[in-house]
Design a protein around this motif. Sequence first.
Motif, PDB file in Angstrom:
ATOM      1  N   SER A   1       0.812  -1.330  -0.170  1.00  0.00           N
ATOM      2  CA  SER A   1       0.088   0.063  -0.118  1.00  0.00           C
ATOM      3  C   SER A   1       0.803   0.972   0.021  1.00  0.00           C
ATOM      4  N   GLU A   2       2.282   1.163   0.003  1.00  0.00           N
ATOM      5  CA  GLU A   2       3.096   2.286  -0.064  1.00  0.00           C
ATOM      6  C   GLU A   2       3.993   2.452  -0.963  1.00  0.00           C
ATOM      7  N   ALA A   3       4.427   3.563  -1.390  1.00  0.00           N
ATOM      8  CA  ALA A   3       5.399   3.738  -2.440  1.00  0.00           C
ATOM      9  C   ALA A   3       6.748   3.049  -2.035  1.00  0.00           C
ATOM     10  N   LEU A   4       7.498   2.667  -2.707  1.00  0.00           N
ATOM     11  CA  LEU A   4       8.845   1.675  -2.394  1.00  0.00           C
ATOM     12  C   LEU A   4       9.638   2.608  -1.409  1.00  0.00           C
ATOM     13  N   ALA A   5       9.830   3.685  -1.678  1.00  0.00           N
ATOM     14  CA  ALA A   5      10.643   4.465  -1.204  1.00  0.00           C
ATOM     15  C   ALA A   5      10.159   4.937   0.399  1.00  0.00           C
ATOM     16  N   ILE A   6       8.818   5.183   0.373  1.00  0.00           N
ATOM     17  CA  ILE A   6       8.354   5.563   1.682  1.00  0.00           C
ATOM     18  C   ILE A   6       8.384   4.520   2.493  1.00  0.00           C
ATOM     19  N   TRP A   7       8.034   3.203   2.118  1.00  0.00           N
ATOM     20  CA  TRP A   7       8.095   1.752   2.769  1.00  0.00           C
ATOM     21  C   TRP A   7       9.510   1.723   3.328  1.00  0.00           C
ATOM     22  N   VAL A   8      10.509   1.887   2.396  1.00  0.00           N
ATOM     23  CA  VAL A   8      11.748   1.523   2.888  1.00  0.00           C
ATOM     24  C   VAL A   8      12.294   2.462   4.089  1.00  0.00           C
ATOM     25  N   LEU A   9      11.735   3.786   3.746  1.00  0.00           N
ATOM     26  CA  LEU A   9      12.273   4.838   4.939  1.00  0.00           C
ATOM     27  C   LEU A   9      11.357   4.668   6.142  1.00  0.00           C
ATOM     28  N   LEU A  10      10.175   4.056   6.087  1.00  0.00           N
ATOM     29  CA  LEU A  10       9.467   3.912   7.402  1.00  0.00           C
ATOM     30  C   LEU A  10      10.493   2.572   7.951  1.00  0.00           C
ATOM     31  N   GLY A  11      10.564   1.740   7.338  1.00  0.00           N
ATOM     32  CA  GLY A  11      11.402   0.711   7.912  1.00  0.00           C
ATOM     33  C   GLY A  11      12.647   1.254   8.660  1.00  0.00           C
ATOM     34  N   ALA A  12      13.463   2.121   7.931  1.00  0.00           N
ATOM     35  CA  ALA A  12      14.701   2.720   8.334  1.00  0.00           C
ATOM     36  C   ALA A  12      14.148   3.522   9.922  1.00  0.00           C
ATOM     37  N   GLY A  13      13.088   4.021   9.617  1.00  0.00           N
ATOM     38  CA  GLY A  13      12.712   4.865  10.940  1.00  0.00           C
ATOM     39  C   GLY A  13      12.445   4.208  12.045  1.00  0.00           C
ATOM     40  N   LEU A  14      11.951   2.834  11.916  1.00  0.00           N
ATOM     41  CA  LEU A  14      11.786   2.065  13.198  1.00  0.00           C
ATOM     42  C   LEU A  14      13.075   1.682  13.886  1.00  0.00           C
ATOM     43  N   LEU A  15      14.218   1.755  13.067  1.00  0.00           N
ATOM     44  CA  LEU A  15      15.477   1.185  13.468  1.00  0.00           C
ATOM     45  C   LEU A  15      16.112   2.748  14.206  1.00  0.00           C
ATOM     46  N   PHE A  16      15.546   3.584  13.580  1.00  0.00           N
ATOM     47  CA  PHE A  16      16.355   5.090  14.007  1.00  0.00           C
ATOM     48  C   PHE A  16      15.731   5.525  15.481  1.00  0.00           C
ATOM     49  N   ALA A  17      14.381   4.953  15.802  1.00  0.00           N
ATOM     50  CA  ALA A  17      13.623   5.139  16.698  1.00  0.00           C
ATOM     51  C   ALA A  17      14.306   4.606  17.906  1.00  0.00           C
ATOM     52  N   SER A  18      14.917   3.345  17.767  1.00  0.00           N
ATOM     53  CA  SER A  18      15.634   2.586  18.904  1.00  0.00           C
ATOM     54  C   SER A  18      16.955   3.227  19.275  1.00  0.00           C
ATOM     55  N   ARG A  19      17.594   3.829  17.939  1.00  0.00           N
ATOM     56  CA  ARG A  19      18.851   4.663  18.113  1.00  0.00           C
ATOM     57  C   ARG A  19      18.773   5.871  18.683  1.00  0.00           C
ATOM     58  N   ILE A  20      17.582   6.769  18.401  1.00  0.00           N
ATOM     59  CA  ILE A  20      17.275   7.829  19.313  1.00  0.00           C
ATOM     60  C   ILE A  20      17.174   7.560  20.801  1.00  0.00           C
ATOM     61  N   MET A  21      16.435   6.497  21.073  1.00  0.00           N
ATOM     62  CA  MET A  21      16.239   6.464  22.669  1.00  0.00           C
ATOM     63  C   MET A  21      17.601   6.062  22.942  1.00  0.00           C
ATOM     64  N   TYR A  22      18.382   5.198  22.658  1.00  0.00           N
ATOM     65  CA  TYR A  22      19.794   4.722  23.083  1.00  0.00           C
ATOM     66  C   TYR A  22      20.435   5.811  23.403  1.00  0.00           C
ATOM     67  N   VAL A  23      20.537   6.884  22.341  1.00  0.00           N
ATOM     68  CA  VAL A  23      21.433   8.149  22.400  1.00  0.00           C
ATOM     69  C   VAL A  23      20.834   8.980  23.594  1.00  0.00           C
ATOM     70  N   THR A  24      19.672   9.125  23.519  1.00  0.00           N
ATOM     71  CA  THR A  24      18.734  10.019  24.657  1.00  0.00           C
ATOM     72  C   THR A  24      19.480   9.443  26.095  1.00  0.00           C
ATOM     73  N   LEU A  25      18.809   8.208  26.070  1.00  0.00           N
ATOM     74  CA  LEU A  25      19.297   7.375  27.752  1.00  0.00           C
ATOM     75  C   LEU A  25      20.530   7.365  28.054  1.00  0.00           C
TER      76      LEU A  25
END
Length: 303
Positions: free
Chosen positions: A243-267
Amino acid sequence: MKYFSSLIPLALGLLVLLLSDSLHETSLINAALQCILFALVVCLPAWLTGRMSYVDIGWPWGLVVIGVVVYFYGEGDAMRVTLVSIAYLFAGGRMGVDALRMWLSGELKTELPRYEYQRRRWEKNGKSNAPLVKQVEVISQGMANMSFLALPALIIASNPHSSISVFEVIGLALWFLAFAMESLADRQKHAFIKKMKAAGETNKVCNAGLWKYSRHPNYFAEWMVWNALVIAAIPSWIALYDSEALAIWVLLGAGLLFASRIMYVTLVYYTGAVPAEYYSVKKRPEYKAYQQSTNMFFPGRKK
């Protein structure tokens, strides 16, 4: 530009959400509500008082907002929507209620040490306009709630399939364990402080319970809460492929990984372990020995 560079990845994350066909509406509603919440609860008080500590009220209640938004506007499977909503409501509500307690007791009338520590970073980076940089930093917390921290909930709540994936089972189990660990670590810390006060001892190092194995077990558990949400979101992210354009779908997946990184750096670095230890070493004579014998973040045996 040096004042606003921290906002760029968060703005890009929000842009991806708004460009998503499946997540656009819920993302827009969440962003609007986060703007209102942070403007009234964080940005305005920070401007009037010069203190950033109001972030501790805004960002957890922002998680509650995410939970409410996905509950009412998530178009996925009802059980999945309910579970992820409850996860955000519990995680945000636990910290949000404690933040309100601190505000009502007057603890926020002075800047919390982790935010006072930011001044050292500003000086190092040549940021001399303190009122501006404070607003940028509190806004960045709000934008995190609009983008990467909302991403797991928005993705999970979009999945219409009723079948449960093994990733979701693992994510749910890990979330419960991490949430319980964080709550236990906080209770053990409060019990230790209460015990020391009753004994008339001050500036002692808490090394009881989970604190024997990590100098910051609560921060580690909070990070694992977010990793659990990322793991649980994987099947729903895969379901978005058609249901998503390929570029958006890939970026959403990368965003999930980045959420983990953001919290690690913050904490660990931003408002977590490093600022806390800067003041603990100064305040507690035994803390250097504690640092030498106990892992900072990841739990492990005594060194």
